[in-house]
Scaffold this motif. Structure first.
Motif, PDB file in Angstrom:
ATOM      1  N   UNK A 100       0.846  -1.210   0.000  1.00 28.46           N
ATOM      2  CA  UNK A 100       0.000   0.000   0.000  1.00 28.46           C
ATOM      3  C   UNK A 100       0.870   1.244   0.000  1.00 28.46           C
ATOM      4  N   UNK A 101       1.908   1.240   0.830  1.00 24.42           N
ATOM      5  CA  UNK A 101       2.813   2.399   0.878  1.00 24.42           C
ATOM      6  C   UNK A 101       3.479   2.603  -0.466  1.00 24.42           C
ATOM      7  N   UNK A 102       3.951   1.524  -1.085  1.00 25.95           N
ATOM      8  CA  UNK A 102       4.612   1.645  -2.392  1.00 25.95           C
ATOM      9  C   UNK A 102       3.662   2.138  -3.481  1.00 25.95           C
ATOM     10  N   UNK A 103       2.415   1.653  -3.443  1.00 25.32           N
ATOM     11  CA  UNK A 103       1.448   2.082  -4.461  1.00 25.32           C
ATOM     12  C   UNK A 103       1.135   3.569  -4.350  1.00 25.32           C
ATOM     13  N   UNK A 104       0.873   4.038  -3.139  1.00 27.28           N
ATOM     14  CA  UNK A 104       0.545   5.459  -2.957  1.00 27.28           C
ATOM     15  C   UNK A 104       1.756   6.342  -3.244  1.00 27.28           C
ATOM     16  N   UNK A 105       2.952   5.882  -2.849  1.00 24.72           N
ATOM     17  CA  UNK A 105       4.152   6.669  -3.146  1.00 24.72           C
ATOM     18  C   UNK A 105       4.380   6.741  -4.654  1.00 24.72           C
ATOM     19  N   UNK A 106       4.131   5.637  -5.359  1.00 22.41           N
ATOM     20  CA  UNK A 106       4.266   5.653  -6.815  1.00 22.41           C
ATOM     21  C   UNK A 106       3.245   6.582  -7.467  1.00 22.41           C
ATOM     22  N   UNK A 107       2.015   6.590  -6.953  1.00 23.74           N
ATOM     23  CA  UNK A 107       0.997   7.498  -7.494  1.00 23.74           C
ATOM     24  C   UNK A 107       1.401   8.953  -7.296  1.00 23.74           C
ATOM     25  N   UNK A 108       1.925   9.269  -6.112  1.00 23.27           N
ATOM     26  CA  UNK A 108       2.344  10.643  -5.855  1.00 23.27           C
ATOM     27  C   UNK A 108       3.543  11.017  -6.729  1.00 23.27           C
ATOM     28  N   UNK A 109       4.457  10.057  -6.936  1.00 21.24           N
ATOM     29  CA  UNK A 109       5.611  10.319  -7.788  1.00 21.24           C
ATOM     30  C   UNK A 109       5.166  10.596  -9.224  1.00 21.24           C
ATOM     31  N   UNK A 110       4.254   9.777  -9.736  1.00 19.63           N
ATOM     32  CA  UNK A 110       3.771   9.971 -11.105  1.00 19.63           C
ATOM     33  C   UNK A 110       2.998  11.276 -11.240  1.00 19.63           C
ATOM     34  N   UNK A 111       2.166  11.575 -10.248  1.00 16.62           N
ATOM     35  CA  UNK A 111       1.412  12.825 -10.296  1.00 16.62           C
ATOM     36  C   UNK A 111       2.318  14.039 -10.289  1.00 16.62           C
ATOM     37  N   UNK A 112       3.302  14.019  -9.392  1.00 13.04           N
ATOM     38  CA  UNK A 112       4.248  15.135  -9.342  1.00 13.04           C
ATOM     39  C   UNK A 112       5.054  15.219 -10.626  1.00 13.04           C
ATOM     40  N   UNK A 113       5.455  14.078 -11.197  1.00 10.56           N
ATOM     41  CA  UNK A 113       6.218  14.059 -12.442  1.00 10.56           C
ATOM     42  C   UNK A 113       5.414  14.666 -13.591  1.00 10.56           C
ATOM     43  N   UNK A 114       4.139  14.301 -13.697  1.00  6.52           N
ATOM     44  CA  UNK A 114       3.301  14.832 -14.789  1.00  6.52           C
ATOM     45  C   UNK A 114       3.085  16.325 -14.635  1.00  6.52           C
ATOM     46  N   UNK A 115       2.742  16.746 -13.429  1.00  5.04           N
ATOM     47  CA  UNK A 115       2.481  18.178 -13.218  1.00  5.04           C
ATOM     48  C   UNK A 115       3.749  18.987 -13.463  1.00  5.04           C
ATOM     49  N   UNK A 116       4.873  18.505 -12.991  1.00  2.27           N
ATOM     50  CA  UNK A 116       6.130  19.236 -13.201  1.00  2.27           C
ATOM     51  C   UNK A 116       6.497  19.268 -14.681  1.00  2.27           C
ATOM     52  N   UNK A 117       6.299  18.158 -15.371  1.00  6.30           N
ATOM     53  CA  UNK A 117       6.599  18.102 -16.805  1.00  6.30           C
ATOM     54  C   UNK A 117       5.760  19.130 -17.576  1.00  6.30           C
ATOM     55  N   UNK A 118       4.464  19.152 -17.287  1.00  5.50           N
ATOM     56  CA  UNK A 118       3.580  20.115 -17.984  1.00  5.50           C
ATOM     57  C   UNK A 118       3.956  21.539 -17.642  1.00  5.50           C
ATOM     58  N   UNK A 119       4.201  21.831 -16.347  1.00  3.74           N
ATOM     59  CA  UNK A 119       4.514  23.211 -15.952  1.00  3.74           C
ATOM     60  C   UNK A 119       5.819  23.676 -16.566  1.00  3.74           C
ATOM     61  N   UNK A 120       6.871  22.848 -16.548  1.00  4.06           N
ATOM     62  CA  UNK A 120       8.158  23.271 -17.121  1.00  4.06           C
ATOM     63  C   UNK A 120       8.024  23.453 -18.637  1.00  4.06           C
ATOM     64  N   UNK A 121       7.279  22.576 -19.296  1.00  2.00           N
ATOM     65  CA  UNK A 121       7.086  22.700 -20.746  1.00  2.00           C
ATOM     66  C   UNK A 121       6.333  23.985 -21.084  1.00  2.00           C
ATOM     67  N   UNK A 122       5.343  24.333 -20.251  1.00  2.00           N
ATOM     68  CA  UNK A 122       4.618  25.591 -20.480  1.00  2.00           C
ATOM     69  C   UNK A 122       5.536  26.796 -20.278  1.00  2.00           C
ATOM     70  N   UNK A 123       6.378  26.748 -19.278  1.00  2.00           N
ATOM     71  CA  UNK A 123       7.297  27.861 -19.039  1.00  2.00           C
ATOM     72  C   UNK A 123       8.262  28.031 -20.215  1.00  2.00           C
ATOM     73  N   UNK A 124       8.742  26.910 -20.769  1.00  2.00           N
ATOM     74  CA  UNK A 124       9.653  27.002 -21.923  1.00  2.00           C
ATOM     75  C   UNK A 124       8.893  27.537 -23.129  1.00  2.00           C
ATOM     76  N   UNK A 125       7.642  27.118 -23.297  1.00  2.00           N
ATOM     77  CA  UNK A 125       6.855  27.578 -24.439  1.00  2.00           C
ATOM     78  C   UNK A 125       6.564  29.082 -24.345  1.00  2.00           C
ATOM     79  N   UNK A 126       6.392  29.582 -23.138  1.00  2.00           N
ATOM     80  CA  UNK A 126       6.135  31.027 -22.966  1.00  2.00           C
ATOM     81  C   UNK A 126       7.425  31.842 -23.015  1.00  2.00           C
ATOM     82  N   UNK A 127       8.529  31.174 -23.023  1.00  2.00           N
ATOM     83  CA  UNK A 127       9.806  31.881 -23.048  1.00  2.00           C
ATOM     84  C   UNK A 127      10.313  32.238 -21.677  1.00  2.00           C
ATOM     85  N   UNK A 128       9.646  31.744 -20.646  1.00  2.00           N
ATOM     86  CA  UNK A 128      10.126  32.026 -19.300  1.00  2.00           C
ATOM     87  C   UNK A 128      11.447  31.323 -19.038  1.00  2.00           C
ATOM     88  N   UNK A 129      11.661  30.174 -19.724  1.00  2.00           N
ATOM     89  CA  UNK A 129      12.916  29.446 -19.625  1.00  2.00           C
ATOM     90  C   UNK A 129      13.507  29.304 -21.007  1.00  2.00           C
TER      91      UNK A 129
END
Length: 428
Positions: free
Chosen positions: A110-139
């Motif tokens: 159970x601990x591994x499953x929830x930790x994996x879900x949080x890791x994937x969620x954080x990875x997706x959100x970070x990927x989208x946010x960084x890609x948006x920042x690069x697209x806007x020219x912020x990075x």
């Protein structure tokens, strides 16, 4: 005595599900900080989502307050943190919730499953946010930075609290196990101490009984014969009747006093009472037994004829018959057989003075048997004329000796009005 963590928490009696008050205060502080953080992060979320700012603030405040139940419902806290990850809320709640989940007693899957879900969620959100920042020219970095930043940030937010929680949980369980083992060990030591005390008390009682039995067997018979001789001396003295009677009476009184004092000492030893005189009595008894031991290993069956001769010299009509092939036995067997016959003859002197007695000894293949039987006394009240005191421990002592060697002891009156004592002792 040491206490486990659960017992300590219960003893301190914190509010609700908290074991200690300081734990409750700490969780309240974390919940307030998480609620304020999520409320502040609800402002940009509301603007991006096109909803009123107040709604975003209230939503963030309520979501962040869930951290208050992290000890009670760690799974719920982590699920809420995962759910609000797309809104870029709950940094503190996600970190603390994952740490609490990893430190809990929940199954590892159970601990591994929830930790994996949080890791994937954080990875997706970070990927989208960084890609948006690069697209806007912020990075202005290259495309390689998007996956690198996503993986680094998601691992940085997930791995440390997970590993720390697993370490703290394992350490907590180890300490709990050590406390329980210490409690068990202390209980075992206490139980062993109680058993040792019981064994010591039992050994002391057995030693007192043994000393009492030895003193009774060694002294009572000879003193009884002394009293019988004194009574006979009173009856036959003729040359100087007055002096002979006085001396004989003195010998009789001394013998009776010696028997009474001996039985008082034996009574103290058998009762095991605590007192100032108890050590002195036990010391006297020990010295008496030691003297007997120094003289030899104790009586044996070869001395049985001498024992019967002493009773005959005191005026008793006694017959001795031996059956079977005479052979040697272990010292404790011969001593016990001798003591049984000795005490039985002493009882005849006490309770059936003048009665005829028969002593039978049978050597068998695997055992040795003895029997002492006396007829009824010729005159009523003859036993009373000797005035020999009786403590009532003679038959008890004989039975204890025989049973201790695995034998059988039987005593009781005969149909003719006499008394019979029988014992069978294994020869092995």
């Amino acid at each position: 005595m040491t206490t486990t963590g659960e017992e300590t928490a219960t003893a301190r009696g914190g509010p609700w599900w908290w074991g200690r008050r300081r734990s409750a205060v700490f969780d309240w502080c974390l919940a307030v900080a998480s609620a304020l953080e999520c409320a502040a992060e609800g402002v940009p979320f509301a603007r991006e989502a096109g909803i009123p700012v107040g709604v975003g603030v209230v939503f963030g405040f309520l979501a962040g307050s869930v951290l208050l139940v992290r000890r009670r419902y760690p799974i719920a806290v982590v699920l809420v943190a995962i759910a609000i990850t797309p809104a870029e809320m709950g940094f503190l709640m996600g970190t603390v919730g994952l740490y609490t989940l990893a430190a809990s007693e929940l199954p590892r899957r159970i601990i591994g499953s929830l930790a994996g879900m949080q890791l994937v969620g954080t990875l997706i959100v970070t990927f989208v946010r960084v890609r948006q920042d690069i697209a806007r020219g912020a990075l202005t970095l290259g495309d390689w930075f998007v996956p690198f930043a996503s993986i680094a940030i998601s691992l940085g937010l997930t791995a440390p609290p997970l590993l720390l929680g697993l370490y703290v949980g394992a350490r907590r369980r180890l300490m709990e196990s050590l406390r329980e083992r210490a409690d068990d060990l202390e209980r075992e030591l206490q139980l062993l101490a109680e058993r040792a005390e019981e064994r010591a008390e039992w050994a002391r009682n057995e030693e007192r009984t043994r000393i009492a039995r030895e003193m009774h067997d060694v002294v009572a018979h000879r003193v009884s014969l002394m009293v019988v001789h004194a009574a006979a001396l009173q009856a036959v003295a003729r040359k100087d009747p007055e002096k002979a009677v006085k001396n004989a009476a003195l010998v009789g009184d001394m013998g009776r006093q010696a028997l009474m004092e001996l039985r008082e000492m034996l009574g103290v030893l058998r009762s095991g009472g605590e007192g100032e005189r108890r050590p002195a009595v036990e010391a006297v008894a020990a010295v008496a037994v030691a003297r007997v031991v120094e003289e030899g290993e104790g009586p044996c069956l070869e001395e049985l004829e001498e024992l019967v001769g002493q009773s005959a010299a005191a005026g008793m009509v006694v017959e001795l018959s031996v059956e079977g092939e005479v052979r040697g036995y272990a010292p404790e067997i011969e001593q016990t057989a001798y003591r049984v016959v000795q005490e039985a003859l002493t009882n005849v002197h006490k309770h059936a003075a003048g009665a005829k007695a028969r002593v039978r000894l049978a050597h068998r293949v695997a055992e040795i048997a003895m029997q002492v039987e006396n007829e009824p006394p010729p005159e009523a009240g003859s036993a009373a004329s000797a005035r020999l005191p009786s403590g009532g421990n003679g038959l008890v002592g004989m039975r204890e000796r025989v049973v201790a060697l695995g034998g059988v002891f039987v005593s009781g009156p005969t149909e003719a009005g006499g008394f019979r004592v029988s014992a069978v002792i294994p020869a092995g």
